[in-house]
Design an enzyme around this catalytic site. Structure first.
Site, PDB file in Angstrom:
ATOM      1  N   HIS A 306      -0.294   1.097  -8.951  1.00 35.51           N
ATOM      2  CA  HIS A 306       0.956   0.337  -9.059  1.00 35.51           C
ATOM      3  C   HIS A 306       1.387  -0.072  -7.668  1.00 35.51           C
ATOM      4  O   HIS A 306       1.176   0.669  -6.704  1.00 35.51           O
ATOM      5  CB  HIS A 306       2.044   1.214  -9.709  1.00 35.51           C
ATOM      6  N   ASP A 362       1.171   1.266 -18.461  1.00 34.61           N
ATOM      7  CA  ASP A 362       0.327   0.569 -19.428  1.00 34.61           C
ATOM      8  C   ASP A 362      -0.874   1.364 -19.890  1.00 34.61           C
ATOM      9  O   ASP A 362      -1.596   0.930 -20.780  1.00 34.61           O
ATOM     10  CB  ASP A 362      -0.166  -0.759 -18.815  1.00 34.61           C
TER      11      ASP A 362
HETATM   12  N1  ACO Z   1      -8.976   0.870 -10.009  1.00 38.09           N
HETATM   13  C1  ACO Z   1      -9.749   1.039  -8.914  1.00 38.09           C
HETATM   14  N2  ACO Z   1      -9.333   0.845  -7.634  1.00 38.09           N
HETATM   15  C2  ACO Z   1      -8.075   0.458  -7.482  1.00 38.09           C
HETATM   16  C3  ACO Z   1      -7.180   0.271  -8.567  1.00 38.09           C
HETATM   17  C4  ACO Z   1      -7.686   0.498  -9.856  1.00 38.09           C
HETATM   18  N3  ACO Z   1      -6.911   0.327 -10.937  1.00 38.09           N
HETATM   19  N4  ACO Z   1      -5.976  -0.114  -8.111  1.00 38.09           N
HETATM   20  C5  ACO Z   1      -6.070  -0.168  -6.782  1.00 38.09           C
HETATM   21  N5  ACO Z   1      -7.349   0.185  -6.396  1.00 38.09           N
HETATM   22  C6  ACO Z   1      -7.850   0.321  -5.015  1.00 38.09           C
HETATM   23  C7  ACO Z   1      -8.136  -1.039  -4.391  1.00 38.09           C
HETATM   24  O1  ACO Z   1      -9.466  -1.420  -4.598  1.00 38.09           O
HETATM   25  C8  ACO Z   1      -7.827  -0.763  -2.937  1.00 38.09           C
HETATM   26  O2  ACO Z   1      -8.891  -0.049  -2.386  1.00 38.09           O
HETATM   27  P1  ACO Z   1      -9.288  -0.253  -0.816  1.00 38.09           P
HETATM   28  O3  ACO Z   1      -8.107   0.221  -0.035  1.00 38.09           O
HETATM   29  O4  ACO Z   1     -10.521   0.574  -0.613  1.00 38.09           O
HETATM   30  O5  ACO Z   1      -9.534  -1.735  -0.635  1.00 38.09           O
HETATM   31  C9  ACO Z   1      -6.621   0.189  -2.990  1.00 38.09           C
HETATM   32  O6  ACO Z   1      -6.776   0.886  -4.247  1.00 38.09           O
HETATM   33  C10 ACO Z   1      -5.253  -0.521  -2.955  1.00 38.09           C
HETATM   34  O7  ACO Z   1      -5.261  -1.520  -3.970  1.00 38.09           O
HETATM   35  P2  ACO Z   1      -4.357  -2.847  -3.950  1.00 38.09           P
HETATM   36  O8  ACO Z   1      -4.911  -3.786  -4.958  1.00 38.09           O
HETATM   37  O9  ACO Z   1      -4.217  -3.326  -2.537  1.00 38.09           O
HETATM   38  O10 ACO Z   1      -2.971  -2.250  -4.405  1.00 38.09           O
HETATM   39  P3  ACO Z   1      -1.751  -3.076  -4.968  1.00 38.09           P
HETATM   40  O11 ACO Z   1      -0.562  -2.231  -4.756  1.00 38.09           O
HETATM   41  O12 ACO Z   1      -1.712  -4.450  -4.417  1.00 38.09           O
HETATM   42  O13 ACO Z   1      -2.120  -3.222  -6.521  1.00 38.09           O
HETATM   43  C11 ACO Z   1      -2.157  -3.028  -8.847  1.00 38.09           C
HETATM   44  C12 ACO Z   1      -1.445  -2.639  -7.548  1.00 38.09           C
HETATM   45  C13 ACO Z   1      -2.315  -4.568  -8.938  1.00 38.09           C
HETATM   46  C14 ACO Z   1      -1.322  -2.565 -10.038  1.00 38.09           C
HETATM   47  C15 ACO Z   1      -3.548  -2.362  -8.875  1.00 38.09           C
HETATM   48  O14 ACO Z   1      -3.429  -0.968  -8.738  1.00 38.09           O
HETATM   49  C16 ACO Z   1      -4.353  -2.724 -10.119  1.00 38.09           C
HETATM   50  O15 ACO Z   1      -5.009  -3.764 -10.139  1.00 38.09           O
HETATM   51  N6  ACO Z   1      -4.302  -1.871 -11.176  1.00 38.09           N
HETATM   52  C17 ACO Z   1      -4.963  -2.150 -12.421  1.00 38.09           C
HETATM   53  C18 ACO Z   1      -4.143  -3.151 -13.258  1.00 38.09           C
HETATM   54  C19 ACO Z   1      -2.908  -2.540 -13.875  1.00 38.09           C
HETATM   55  O16 ACO Z   1      -2.946  -1.468 -14.485  1.00 38.09           O
HETATM   56  N7  ACO Z   1      -1.774  -3.244 -13.744  1.00 38.09           N
HETATM   57  C20 ACO Z   1      -0.494  -2.794 -14.340  1.00 38.09           C
HETATM   58  C21 ACO Z   1       0.486  -2.422 -13.306  1.00 38.09           C
HETATM   59  S1  ACO Z   1       1.984  -1.823 -14.079  1.00 38.09           S
HETATM   60  C22 ACO Z   1       2.835  -3.219 -14.552  1.00 38.09           C
HETATM   61  O17 ACO Z   1       2.696  -4.261 -13.984  1.00 38.09           O
HETATM   62  C23 ACO Z   1       3.749  -3.140 -15.714  1.00 38.09           C
END
Ligand code: ACO
Length: 428
Positions: A306, A362
C-alpha cells in the site's frame, strides 16, 4: 510557532515558512508564500509530499497501521456500529444517539427510491455495459432529476443532497446489476436494513420469495464501514477538485466514481480473485511466489502493499475474520486456503518484510463478495456505495469553508518554446 527557513542559494534570499501542527500525525510546512517570495512553484508528482487540504474527517497512520474516522478507531466502529451510524459520524462529526440514529435511518428510507425517469434511463444502456459505466452516468444524471436542493451555500440543501446520495446508491447499484442480467429493477423495501435492502434489490426475483441472509447482511455492512473513507485518496481528491469549481455535488461525486473505476484504485480486489484463480492450487504457491520475487517477471502479489500503510492495513485483519464467518455460513472456497497460504509465506519472507509489504483491504474482500454471489464487475460498484459517504463528507467539509478556493495546480512546462505557425503548404 515552528518555522522552516527556505533559502535560495542563487540570490541568498531566505524566508521562514510556518510549520502547521496537526492534532495527530505529521506536521506540514505551509508553502503558500513560496511563489510570491521566490518565484518558484513546488514539483511533487503523485502528491508524494503534499497535503492538499485541512480535514477533520479521517486520520491514518501508515507506519502504525492505524485508521480513525472522526477520532474513532476503525476496529471499534466495525464491531460496535452499523454502516449508517458511520455515515452519520462522517457527515455530522459524531456518532448519533438513539433518537438521531432513528431520524437519520428514516430519512435514508425516505430517499432510497429513484424517480421513474431515472429507472427508465437504464433501459438506454446496452445489456453488456459495465456497471461502473452505468453508475457513473446515473449518479451524474441525479442533478437533472433532483435539482430542487442544489444551493451549495445552503447547509440544509447540502445535507439533503448528502442523504439522498447515500440513500440512492444501493438502489442505483442494484438497478445496474439487474439491467446487466436482463431482470427488471426491484423497488427498495422500508422494512429492511441498508445492506439487507441492497441484497434484496440485487437478488430477489419476480414471483419468488427472498429472505435476507443475516450473515451476508452483516458482512456487507462491515465491509461498507471499512471502505467508507480513507482521507485524501485519489477519488476523494477528485471529488474535492471537481467540487472546488462550485459544480453541483452529484457531478462531483460522479467524478469520484469515475476515478475509483481505475484498476490502481477500486479494481484491486478483482485482480486478487483473478490471481487466486490463476494459481489454482496450494501446490502452485511456491512457484508463484518465486515469480513475484523475480523482478523480471512483472508479477506482483495482488492485495499486498500500500502507498501509505507500511504495516498491517487494519481493515485487512477485520476483513479476514469476516471472510471466515461468511465461508462458514456459505460454504468452503478453496481460494481462502490459497490466500492464507500466500499471506503466511509473505509475512515470513525477507522480500516482503524488507519492503514492508502487508495484506491490504483488497486481499480478502473479493473472496467475501464472491461467496455472496456478487459478480466481479460489481466489486467496484460495492466500493462506490460505501465510499459515497466519505466523498460527500469531504465535499461538505470543503464547501463549508468560508475561503474555499478553486483547486488549480501549477506545472513544470517542458514543451516547445514559442514558435510561429507556418502555412499548411510549408509543413512537412
Ligand atoms: N508484490 C510484490 N512486490 C511488491 C508489491 C507486491 N504487491 N508491492 C510493492 N512491491 C515491491 C516493488 O516491486 C518495490 O520493490 P523494489 O524496491 O525492489 O523496486 C517495492 O515493493 C516498493 O513498491 P512500489 O510500487 O514503489 O510501492 P508503492 O507504494 O508505489 O505501491 C501499491 C503501492 C501500488 C499498492 C503496490 O504495493 C502494489 O502494486 N500492490 C498490489 C496491488 C494492490 O493490491 N493494490 C491495492 C492497494 S489498496 C487500494 O488501493 C484500495
Amino acid at each position: 510557532m515552528a518555522t522552516i527557513t527556505f533559502k535560495d542559494d542563487v540570490t541568498g534570499k531566505a524566508v521562514q515558512m510556518p510549520v502547521l501542527e496537526p492534532t495527530h500525525g505529521q506536521s506540514v510546512v505551509d508553502i503558500g508564500k513560496l511563489a510570491k517570495e521566490f518565484g518558484y512553484f513546488t514539483y511533487d508528482p503523485g502528491f508524494m509530499s503534499t497535503a492538499s487540504c485541512q480535514s477533520t474527517i479521517t486520520y491514518l497512520d501508515g507506519d502504525k497501521g492505524e485508521l480513525l474516522y472522526r477520532g474513532y478507531p476503525i476496529e471499534q466502529l466495525a464491531e460496535q456500529c452499523n454502516f449508517l451510524e458511520v455515515c452519520y459520524l462522517l457527515l455530522y462529526g459524531d456518532l448519533p444517539n438513539p433518537e438521531k440514529k432513528k431520524i437519520f435511518e428514516e430519512s435514508i428510507i425516505r430517499h432510497d427510491r429513484i424517480t421513474e425517469g431515472l429507472r427508465r434511463f437504464f433501459q438506454g444502456f446496452n445489456y453488456d455495459a459495465h456497471p461502473m459505466a452505468m453508475m457513473t452516468a446515473a449518479v451524474s444524471s441525479l442533478s437533472a432529476f433532483y435539482h430542487d436542493r442544489l444551493n451549495i451555500r445552503d447547509y440544509e440543501h447540502r445535507m439533503v443532497t448528502a442523504r439522498r446520495l447515500i440513500a440512492k446508491m444501493p438502489t442505483i447499484a442494484a438497478a445496474c446489476y439487474k439491467h446487466s442480467i436482463g431482470d427488471p429493477a426491484v423497488y427498495p423495501r422500508d422494512d429492511l436494513s441498508y445492506t439487507g435492502n441492497l441484497l434484496y434489490m440485487m437478488f430477489s426475483r419476480p414471483g419468488k420469495r427472498y429472505e435476507v441472509n443475516p450473515v451476508a447482511e452483516r458482512a456487507l455492512d462491515v465491509l461498507f464501514t471499512l471502505h467508507a473513507d480513507h482521507e485524501q485518496n485519489a477519488s476523494t481528491s477528485t471529488v474535492r477538485l471537481a467540487g472546488s469549481s462550485g459544480c453541483n455535488p452529484y457531478a462531483a461525486i460522479a467524478a469520484g466514481i469515475a476515478c475509483l473505476w481505475g484498476p490502481a484504485h477500486g479494481g484491486a480486489n478483482e485482480a486478487v480473485l483473478r490471481m487466486l484463480d490463476q494459481i489454482g492450487d496450494v501446490k502452485n504457491v511456491d512457484a508463484f511466489m518465486a515469480k513475484v520475487k523475480d523482478k523480471n517477471s512483472g508479477v506482483r502479489l495482488m492485495g499486498f502493499g500500500h502507498r501509505v500503510y507500511k504495516n498491517f492495513d487494519p481493515r485487512a485483519r477485520i476483513i479476514k475474520d469476516i471472510c471466515h464467518q461468511v465461508l462458514d455460513s456459505f460454504g468452503h472456497d478453496p481460494r481462502l486456503e490459497l490466500a492464507m497460504r500466500l499471506e503466511e509465506i509473505a509475512l515470513s519472507d525477507s522480500y516482503f518484510i524488507e519492503r514492508k509489504l502487508y495484506p491490504n483491504v483488497d486481499f480478502y474482500s473479493g473472496i467475501i463478495y464472491s461467496a455472496l454471489k456478487i459478480p466481479v464487475e460489481m466489486f467496484t460498484v460495492m466500493f462506490a456505495i460505501a465510499r459515497t459517504s466519505g466523498w460527500i463528507s469531504h465535499w461538505m467539509e470543503m464547501v463549508s469553508e468560508p475561503d474555499m478556493k478553486i483547486g488549480r495546480p501549477r506545472q513544470l512546462y517542458v514543451g516547445p518554446v514559442q514558435r510561429n505557425v507556418i502555412t499548411l503548404a510549408q509543413r512537412t
